[in-house]
Scaffold this motif. Structure first.
Motif, short mmCIF file in Angstrom:
data_model
loop_
_atom_site.label_atom_id
_atom_site.label_comp_id
_atom_site.label_asym_id
_atom_site.label_seq_id
_atom_site.Cartn_x
_atom_site.Cartn_y
_atom_site.Cartn_z
N PRO A 141 -14.11 15.21 10.30
CA PRO A 141 -14.17 15.00 8.85
C PRO A 141 -14.80 16.16 8.10
CG PRO A 141 -15.73 13.56 9.97
CD PRO A 141 -14.94 14.25 11.04
N VAL A 142 -15.67 16.91 8.77
CA VAL A 142 -16.30 18.05 8.10
C VAL A 142 -15.25 19.14 7.85
CG1 VAL A 142 -18.06 19.86 8.29
CG2 VAL A 142 -18.55 17.55 9.10
N ILE A 143 -14.42 19.35 8.85
CA ILE A 143 -13.37 20.37 8.70
C ILE A 143 -12.40 19.97 7.59
CG2 ILE A 143 -11.41 21.48 9.84
CD1 ILE A 143 -13.14 21.18 12.45
N TYR A 144 -12.01 18.69 7.59
CA TYR A 144 -11.08 18.24 6.56
C TYR A 144 -11.72 18.28 5.17
CZ TYR A 144 -7.28 17.04 9.65
OH TYR A 144 -6.23 17.12 10.52
N MET A 145 -13.01 17.99 5.11
CA MET A 145 -13.71 18.07 3.83
C MET A 145 -13.63 19.49 3.30
SD MET A 145 -17.69 18.35 3.20
CE MET A 145 -17.51 19.97 3.85
N PHE A 146 -13.86 20.44 4.20
CA PHE A 146 -13.82 21.85 3.79
C PHE A 146 -12.42 22.24 3.32
CE2 PHE A 146 -13.57 26.45 4.77
CZ PHE A 146 -14.47 26.87 3.80
N LEU A 147 -11.41 21.77 4.05
CA LEU A 147 -10.03 22.07 3.63
C LEU A 147 -9.75 21.50 2.25
CD1 LEU A 147 -8.09 21.46 6.98
CD2 LEU A 147 -8.60 23.66 5.87
N PHE A 148 -10.28 20.30 2.03
CA PHE A 148 -10.09 19.67 0.72
C PHE A 148 -10.73 20.52 -0.39
CE2 PHE A 148 -11.48 16.91 -2.73
CZ PHE A 148 -10.29 16.29 -3.08
N LEU A 149 -11.93 21.03 -0.12
CA LEU A 149 -12.60 21.89 -1.11
C LEU A 149 -11.78 23.16 -1.35
CD1 LEU A 149 -16.36 21.55 -0.10
CD2 LEU A 149 -15.37 21.01 -2.33
N LEU A 150 -11.20 23.68 -0.27
CA LEU A 150 -10.37 24.89 -0.44
C LEU A 150 -9.15 24.61 -1.31
CD1 LEU A 150 -10.22 26.71 3.03
CD2 LEU A 150 -11.53 27.32 0.99
N SER B 96 -10.99 16.27 -8.39
CA SER B 96 -12.03 17.18 -7.91
C SER B 96 -11.97 18.52 -8.64
CB SER B 96 -11.93 17.38 -6.40
OG SER B 96 -10.68 17.91 -6.06
N ILE B 97 -10.78 18.90 -9.12
CA ILE B 97 -10.73 20.16 -9.88
C ILE B 97 -11.57 20.05 -11.15
CG2 ILE B 97 -8.54 21.13 -9.01
CD1 ILE B 97 -7.05 19.89 -11.26
N TYR C 44 -17.38 13.23 -2.89
CA TYR C 44 -15.96 13.05 -3.21
C TYR C 44 -15.09 13.87 -2.26
CZ TYR C 44 -12.34 11.80 -6.67
OH TYR C 44 -11.27 11.26 -7.32
N SER C 45 -15.58 15.06 -1.91
CA SER C 45 -14.81 15.92 -1.00
C SER C 45 -14.73 15.32 0.39
CB SER C 45 -15.47 17.28 -0.88
OG SER C 45 -15.65 17.82 -2.12
N VAL C 46 -15.75 14.55 0.76
CA VAL C 46 -15.70 13.90 2.06
C VAL C 46 -14.55 12.89 2.08
CG1 VAL C 46 -16.95 12.41 3.68
CG2 VAL C 46 -18.16 14.22 2.45
N VAL C 47 -14.47 12.08 1.02
CA VAL C 47 -13.39 11.09 0.96
C VAL C 47 -12.04 11.80 0.79
CG1 VAL C 47 -12.60 8.96 -0.13
CG2 VAL C 47 -15.02 9.50 -0.10
N GLY C 48 -12.06 12.90 0.02
CA GLY C 48 -10.84 13.71 -0.09
C GLY C 48 -10.41 14.19 1.29
N ALA D 68 -21.16 23.14 -2.32
CA ALA D 68 -20.50 21.85 -2.05
C ALA D 68 -20.27 21.67 -0.55
CB ALA D 68 -19.18 21.77 -2.81
N THR D 69 -20.04 22.76 0.16
CA THR D 69 -19.80 22.63 1.60
C THR D 69 -21.07 22.15 2.30
OG1 THR D 69 -18.20 24.41 1.50
CG2 THR D 69 -19.03 23.83 3.68
N ILE D 70 -22.20 22.72 1.93
CA ILE D 70 -23.45 22.31 2.58
C ILE D 70 -23.75 20.84 2.28
CG2 ILE D 70 -25.96 22.63 2.60
CD1 ILE D 70 -25.46 25.58 2.26
#
Ligand code: PFF
Length: 444
Positions: free
Chosen positions: A142-151, A317-318, A102-106, A347-349
């Motif tokens: 997309p990996v960086i944006y996924m991480f930002l989304f998780l943050l 996602s929250i 989900y975080s990837v699509v986020g 989740a990041t891994i």
């Protein structure tokens, strides 16, 4: 430790609806409708939502509120010295799997929101498709944006239930609704939209298989956020005076309406622009920029839309992250901050693997699927449905009927005996039988 609480009925409702309404409605639903044959799929989906999944939503709500505990302890509190805690463990694992893809699509959504600001989205059809493909297959972006989304997700839940989750959802959900209606109106009035409307409303049941049923059921679970502890965890923060059935019904209703409007926003445009409805997960990211291109002030609307989509994704996602975080806090006695850090790490891994599986790791296949698609169908079609099945078995067969009636009626203060009896019947008999049948035949 004193547990936080939602402040009242509206707060609970927007949080639950916020969890339900998300990328599942706007991204997953339209592409599944496209690949599974349109109107027949939608009708089956709606039937599942109200007949099967609403009772499950109610069951999950009830278990959470009665136990006032995290997804695992809820079961061991209500059934001490039993093995039912496994259902909760399954839920936490499901939440981790879903949060990862989900975080990837986020992240894609966040990326598009940023692209929209720099006016980098409005191009010809081929360019729009290329933009999407090169974005998702890149090893870094997309990996960086996924991480930002998780943050971002972590940033909301660090505030806790009332001041984080509830406050955020209350502001964002109404805005989202107005936006999607505006886009749907534009989509259905495009020249050539008729074929898309027909696709949405003229059912053809001849192509329906057990797999269609399983996918529709999985989508109903996914969209309502049931079967992986999210509703349970939110409900554990709900006061004893809230009306479980009413809040659950309103959640299911708003989620279904939202999915329908999302269908109307996407499908007519898909046909009007000659895109194939079977395009798959990229559908929304390819079609929406094309709609915006056709709108006056489209660039501005694109910015607004992708930000709002981002917010819808975050309000979902929250709830996923909260399942894991509440579990870690209560079972390992860690602070909220540390629990969030641990969750972010996991989740990041996993999210990175999902993201890379669209590009450099695409040759890795599990049951013929890449890692992303595997997590996606594993969670919706297996973990959540199995979680939901075990949950109704728990509520229908393990929990005492008096306890069920006591909780659902707020200790007898609400008096709807016939309704509660009917719900109990669906939970005890209908839901388990139907879900089991669909799972067995669908997976074979
Ligand atoms: N229901 C969310 C959506 O439709 O986007 C996704 C989701 C959230 C699934 C929370 C599961 C969950 F626990």
């Amino acid at each position: 430790m004193k547990r936080d609480n939602f402040s009242g009925t509206f707060g609970v409702l927007v949080a639950l609806a916020g969890s339900a309404i998300g990328l599942g409605n706007l991204w997953r639903f339209p592409y599944l409708v496209g690949t599974n044959g349109g109107a027949a799929f939608i009708l089956i989906y709606l039937l599942f939502v109200f007949v099967l999944c609403l009772p499950i939503l109610i069951s999950e709500f009830l278990v959470g509120r009665r136990s006032q505990s995290n997804a695992v302890r809820a079961f061991t509190t209500l059934a001490p010295k039993s093995k039912w805690g496994i259902v909760g463990v399954l839920g936490v694992l499901g939440a981790i799997a879903i949060l990862s893809f989900y975080s990837v699509v986020g992240g894609w959504t966040l990326n598009y929101a940023v692209k929209a600001i720099s006016m980098d989205l409005l191009h010809t059809s081929e360019q729009v498709t290329d933009t999407f493909n090169s974005m998702v297959t890149s090893p870094f972006e997309p990996v960086i944006y996924m991480f930002l989304f998780l943050l971002l997700t972590a940033g909301v839940i660090i505030g806790g239930i009332k001041n984080g989750i509830e406050r955020f959802s209350k502001i964002m959900m109404p805005i989202l609704f107005v936006m999607i209606v505006m886009i749907a109106v534009r989509s259905v009035t495009l020249p050539g939209a008729g074929a898309g409307i027909e696709f949405l409303f003229k059912p053809d049941f001849s192509k329906v298989t057990f797999e269609t049923l399983l996918v529709a059921l999985g989508q109903a679970f996914f969209s309502l956020s049931i079967g992986c502890g999210a509703v349970l965890t939110y409900a554990s923060y709900v006061k004893k005076s809230e009306n479980i059935v009413k809040t659950s019904a309103l959640t299911a209703f708003s989620d279904a309406i939202f999915a329908m409007i999302a269908g109307l926003a996407v499908m007519p445009a898909v046909f009007a622009f000659g895109v194939s409805p079977t395009e798959g997960p990229g559908l929304v990211f390819i079609i929406l920029p094309e709609i915006f291109e056709q709108l006056p002030a489209g660039g501005f609307i694109a910015i607004l839309f992708f930000f709002i989509l981002l917010i819808a994704a975050v309000t979902s996602s929250i709830s996923l992250m909260e399942v894991i975080v509440t579990y870690i806090i209560e079972e390992f006695r860690l602070s909220r901050k540390i629990a969030i850090l641990v969750t972010l790490f996991i989740a990041t891994i996993l999210g990175t693997l999902c993201s890379l599986s669209q590009g450099v790791l695409s040759q890795i296949r599990i049951f013929g699927l890449n890692i992303f698609d595997f997590f996606d169908s594993l969670s919706a079609n297996v973990l959540m449905t199995l979680g939901g099945l075990l949950l109704v078995l728990f509520v229908g067969w393990k929990l005492k009927k008096e306890d069920f009636m006591d909780e659902i009626s707020n200790s007898g203060t609400l008096n709807h005996k016939i309704l509660y009896g009917a719900i109990y019947f669906l939970i005890r008999y209908i839901a388990p039988i139907v879900i089991l049948t669909i799972m067995i035949f669908g997976l074979i």
